[in-house]
Design an enzyme around this catalytic site. Structure first.
Site, mmCIF file in Angstrom:
data_model
loop_
_atom_site.group_PDB
_atom_site.id
_atom_site.type_symbol
_atom_site.label_atom_id
_atom_site.label_comp_id
_atom_site.label_asym_id
_atom_site.label_seq_id
_atom_site.Cartn_x
_atom_site.Cartn_y
_atom_site.Cartn_z
ATOM 1 N N ASP A 153 -37.622 9.561 26.614
ATOM 2 C CA ASP A 153 -36.811 8.601 27.374
ATOM 3 C C ASP A 153 -36.497 9.097 28.783
ATOM 4 O O ASP A 153 -36.231 8.297 29.671
ATOM 5 C CB ASP A 153 -35.545 8.179 26.604
ATOM 6 C CG ASP A 153 -34.692 9.339 26.135
ATOM 7 O OD1 ASP A 153 -35.091 10.497 26.369
ATOM 8 O OD2 ASP A 153 -33.630 9.084 25.539
ATOM 9 N N ASP A 202 -39.141 14.128 28.537
ATOM 10 C CA ASP A 202 -38.454 15.027 27.613
ATOM 11 C C ASP A 202 -39.017 14.868 26.199
ATOM 12 O O ASP A 202 -39.965 14.096 25.976
ATOM 13 C CB ASP A 202 -36.926 14.816 27.647
ATOM 14 C CG ASP A 202 -36.491 13.505 27.016
ATOM 15 O OD1 ASP A 202 -37.309 12.576 26.944
ATOM 16 O OD2 ASP A 202 -35.326 13.421 26.596
ATOM 17 N N SER A 246 -33.560 15.000 21.501
ATOM 18 C CA SER A 246 -33.933 14.665 22.875
ATOM 19 C C SER A 246 -34.535 15.842 23.643
ATOM 20 O O SER A 246 -35.592 16.327 23.304
ATOM 21 C CB SER A 246 -32.704 14.095 23.589
ATOM 22 O OG SER A 246 -33.049 13.638 24.844
ATOM 23 N N HIS A 247 -33.812 16.305 24.649
ATOM 24 C CA HIS A 247 -34.344 17.349 25.539
ATOM 25 C C HIS A 247 -33.959 18.749 25.081
ATOM 26 O O HIS A 247 -34.259 19.712 25.763
ATOM 27 C CB HIS A 247 -33.805 17.103 26.952
ATOM 28 C CG HIS A 247 -32.312 16.917 26.952
ATOM 29 N ND1 HIS A 247 -31.726 15.726 26.548
ATOM 30 C CD2 HIS A 247 -31.310 17.748 27.233
ATOM 31 C CE1 HIS A 247 -30.411 15.850 26.604
ATOM 32 N NE2 HIS A 247 -30.129 17.069 27.017
HETATM 33 C C1 G6P Z 1 -28.471 11.652 26.780
HETATM 34 C C2 G6P Z 1 -28.160 10.205 26.921
HETATM 35 C C3 G6P Z 1 -27.991 9.860 28.377
HETATM 36 C C4 G6P Z 1 -26.958 10.729 29.012
HETATM 37 C C5 G6P Z 1 -27.221 12.171 28.760
HETATM 38 C C6 G6P Z 1 -26.032 12.961 29.209
HETATM 39 O O1 G6P Z 1 -29.697 11.922 27.359
HETATM 40 O O2 G6P Z 1 -29.170 9.420 26.366
HETATM 41 O O3 G6P Z 1 -27.697 8.527 28.504
HETATM 42 O O4 G6P Z 1 -26.928 10.561 30.397
HETATM 43 O O5 G6P Z 1 -27.451 12.399 27.399
HETATM 44 O O6 G6P Z 1 -26.018 14.194 28.689
HETATM 45 P P1 G6P Z 1 -24.772 15.151 28.834
HETATM 46 O O7 G6P Z 1 -25.322 16.425 28.296
HETATM 47 O O8 G6P Z 1 -24.481 15.253 30.310
HETATM 48 O O9 G6P Z 1 -23.629 14.563 28.070
HETATM 49 ZN ZN ZN Z 2 -34.291 12.085 25.453
#
Ligand code: G6P
Ligand code: ZN
Length: 554
Positions: free
Chosen positions: A286, A282, A114-115
């Site tokens: 998403d 990101d 993801s990010h």
């Molecule tokens: C991912 C999930 C999100 C969630 C986020 C939280 O991006 O897809 O649904 O809100 O993680 O990340 P964290 O680092 O705060 O657990």
């Molecule tokens: Zn993502």
């Protein structure tokens, strides 16, 4: 040519626990630990009853194509009948969700962290989505985790080699079975879905106005090809409207997280005043960040509320109706205020734990049409993932209907509904033991009730560790974040991130509501200062982490 399945002996690894959104680890671990990927993929497949069709793709980060090559071999070894793979392995997370649903696949495997940064020194990740197109629920990820601790063998077809660079369908023979591998265009299905949701001609007319320019920054993540197709080819924007749009294995050294810190280049460009809307995504497409002229920041909690209040501007909702709303617990309550004023009194706003997977059940049961999270996630029940590009098109739809700037839309929203000031402090990659001790102390406060009744600017009236009972299947998810709630409704929330790949990341969220007109356009940092100070005092974050300042402030 007939290929044969080979069973390979392996040893289990500790720590292959899927976090908030899949297994995420430093890329080096995937590269250096023998069979690390193979073990995890085998455990996923051992949890999948229906192996008729899996969608495979990822965000272009380092190790993507090698991982896909391995996954193809292991899927072949486990009797998967059909694989649908994005060309060159490229599929955004929302596109995977869309393709699973559209093509009635039995699930999908998304290769992304993801990010989190990518590259040999960054992170890699593997996530399993189910047939509804959404991230696997905890029941399944717990089962996968359990299997990773016991695995002894995996099945593979080592001599199978499939090239994924050309669109087309191939059939391979594995023993007495056949497997079909379909390489598809990365954007087509997803674009078709978006066209059925939004009024593209109307958005196109807005974008054709000479004084309306946009800047869309893909941060060298997966969204580049999507942004180019959608904004330039379909909606007629000039090619320089989309930047950083070639997916790079290390995201060009960028941290592909669309926030004010990591998308600083976009923030800077917006300050010129040349653009009416700025957006960033990101790594896997998403998440989204929306900015107005001169870099006016739309807080994700506000973005959700503004979209909720303007659903009439999006044709999809006229067709499918509005079934309800949801936000994650730490997300500011701005959308709740919109829902409280909803004409249909039966419409609810659900409050879920952090993680998009919790929205899926609500959507499948017809209880939620629009949802969002403070972590830059917004989306609807068109798919079962949050959707960055969807959010940008939602904003463009609202802008096309109203002759106002982004900033004017947001400030007039505050005038009508009041404003939830929100800020999040992230302390990234801290010492895990210190953070665990801090959480333990906070849990102790909850247990002994010692914070209740304490008088700060307002009195603390509630202090708990958030627990969620899923209204659809009755499952209970506990310990989802410490909540400190004051008599005026303002909230401090503390939780540990579930998406980091090493150490611990503490998040402190602060949400304070006002409808006092003189305060509405003040800086959040100023208005929330007293609450932030209380949060730092109660958590003793500096003592436990040794950090004087957060890594990121949103
Ligand atoms: C991912 C999930 C999100 C969630 C986020 C939280 O991006 O897809 O649904 O809100 O993680 O990340 P964290 O680092 O705060 O657990
Ligand atoms: Zn993502």
């Amino acid at each position: 040519m007939v290929h044969q399945v080979v069973t390979v002996d392996t040893n289990p690894y500790e720590g292959q626990k899927p976090g908030t959104s899949g297994l995420r680890k430093p890329t080096k671990i995937f590269l250096e630990k023998p069979n690390y990927t193979a073990n995890f993929v085998q455990c996923i497949l051992d949890c999948v009853d229906d192996k008729s069709c899996l969608v495979i793709g990822g965000d272009g980060r380092y190790y993507l194509t090698q991982a896909i090559d391995l996954i193809i071999k292991i899927c072949a070894g486990n009797g998967v009948k059909r694989l649908i793979i994005g060309q060159n392995g490229i599929l955004s997370t929302p596109a995977v969700s869309c393709i699973i649903r559209k093509r009635s696949a039995s699930g999908g495997i998304i290769l992304t962290a993801s990010h989190n940064p990518g590259g040999p020194d960054g992170d890699f990740g593997i996530k399993y989505n189910t047939s509804n197109g959404g991230p696997a629920p905890e029941g399944i990820t717990d089962k996968i985790f359990k299997l990773t601790k016991e695995i002894k063998q995996f099945k593979t077809v080592p001599d199978l080699s499939i090239s994924i660079d050309k669109v087309g369908t191939q059939e391979v023979v594995i023993g007495t079975d056949k497997m079909i591998v379909e390489i598809i265009d990365s954007v087509d299905d997803y674009l078709e879905l978006l066209k059925s949701i939004f009024d593209f001609p109307k958005i196109k007319s807005l974008l054709a106005k000479p004084d309306f320019k946009i800047r869309v920054d893909s941060l060298n993540g997966v969204m580049g090809p999507y942004a180019t197709r959608i904004f330039v080819n379909e909606l007629g924007c000039s090619p320089d409207s989309v930047v950083n749009c070639i997916p790079l294995p290390d995201f060009g050294g960028k941290h592909p997280d669309p926030n004010l810190t990591y998308a600083a280049e976009l923030v800077e460009a917006m300050k010129s005043g040349d653009y009416s809307l700025g957006a960033a995504f990101d790594g896997d497409g998403d998440r989204n960040m929306i900015l107005g002229t001169k870099g006016f920041f739309v807080c994700p909690s506000d973005s959700l509320a503004v979209i909720a209040a303007n659903l009439k501007d999006i044709p999809y909702f006229a067709k499918s109706g509005v079934k309800g709303f949801a936000r994650s617990m730490p997300t500011a309550g701005a959308v709740d205020v919109v829902v409280a004023k909803w004409e249909d009194g039966d419409i609810k706003c659900h409050e879920t734990p952090t993680g998009w997977k919790f929205f899926g059940n609500l959507m499948d049961a017809g209880l939620c049409s629009l949802c969002g999270e403070e972590s830059f996630g917004t989306g609807s029940d068109h798919i079962r993932e949050k959707d960055g590009c969807w959010a940008v098109l939602a904003w463009l739809s609202i802008l096309a209907s109203r002759n106002q700037s982004v900033e004017d839309i947001v400030t007039s929203h505050w005038k009508k509904y009041g404003r939830n000031f929100f800020t999040r402090y992230d302390y990234e990659n801290c010492d895990s033991a210190g953070c665990a001790n801090m959480m333990k102390q906070l849990e102790g406060f909850v247990e002994n009730g010692s914070l209740i009744g304490k008088q700060f600017t307002h009195k603390i009236t509630q202090n708990d560790n958030f627990e969620y009972k899923d209204p659809v299947d009755g499952s209970i998810t506990s310990k989802q974040g410490i909540r400190i709630i004051f008599s005026d409704g303002s909230r401090i929330i503390v939780r540990l991130s579930g998406t980091g790949s090493q150490g611990a990341t503490v998040r402190i969220y602060v949400d304070g509501y006002t409808n006092q007109e003189s305060l509405l356009t003040q800086e959040a940092a100023i208005v929330l200062k007293p609450l932030i100070d209380i949060a730092l005092e109660i958590t003793e974050i500096e003592k436990f982490t040794g950090r004087k300042m957060p890594t990121v402030i949103t």
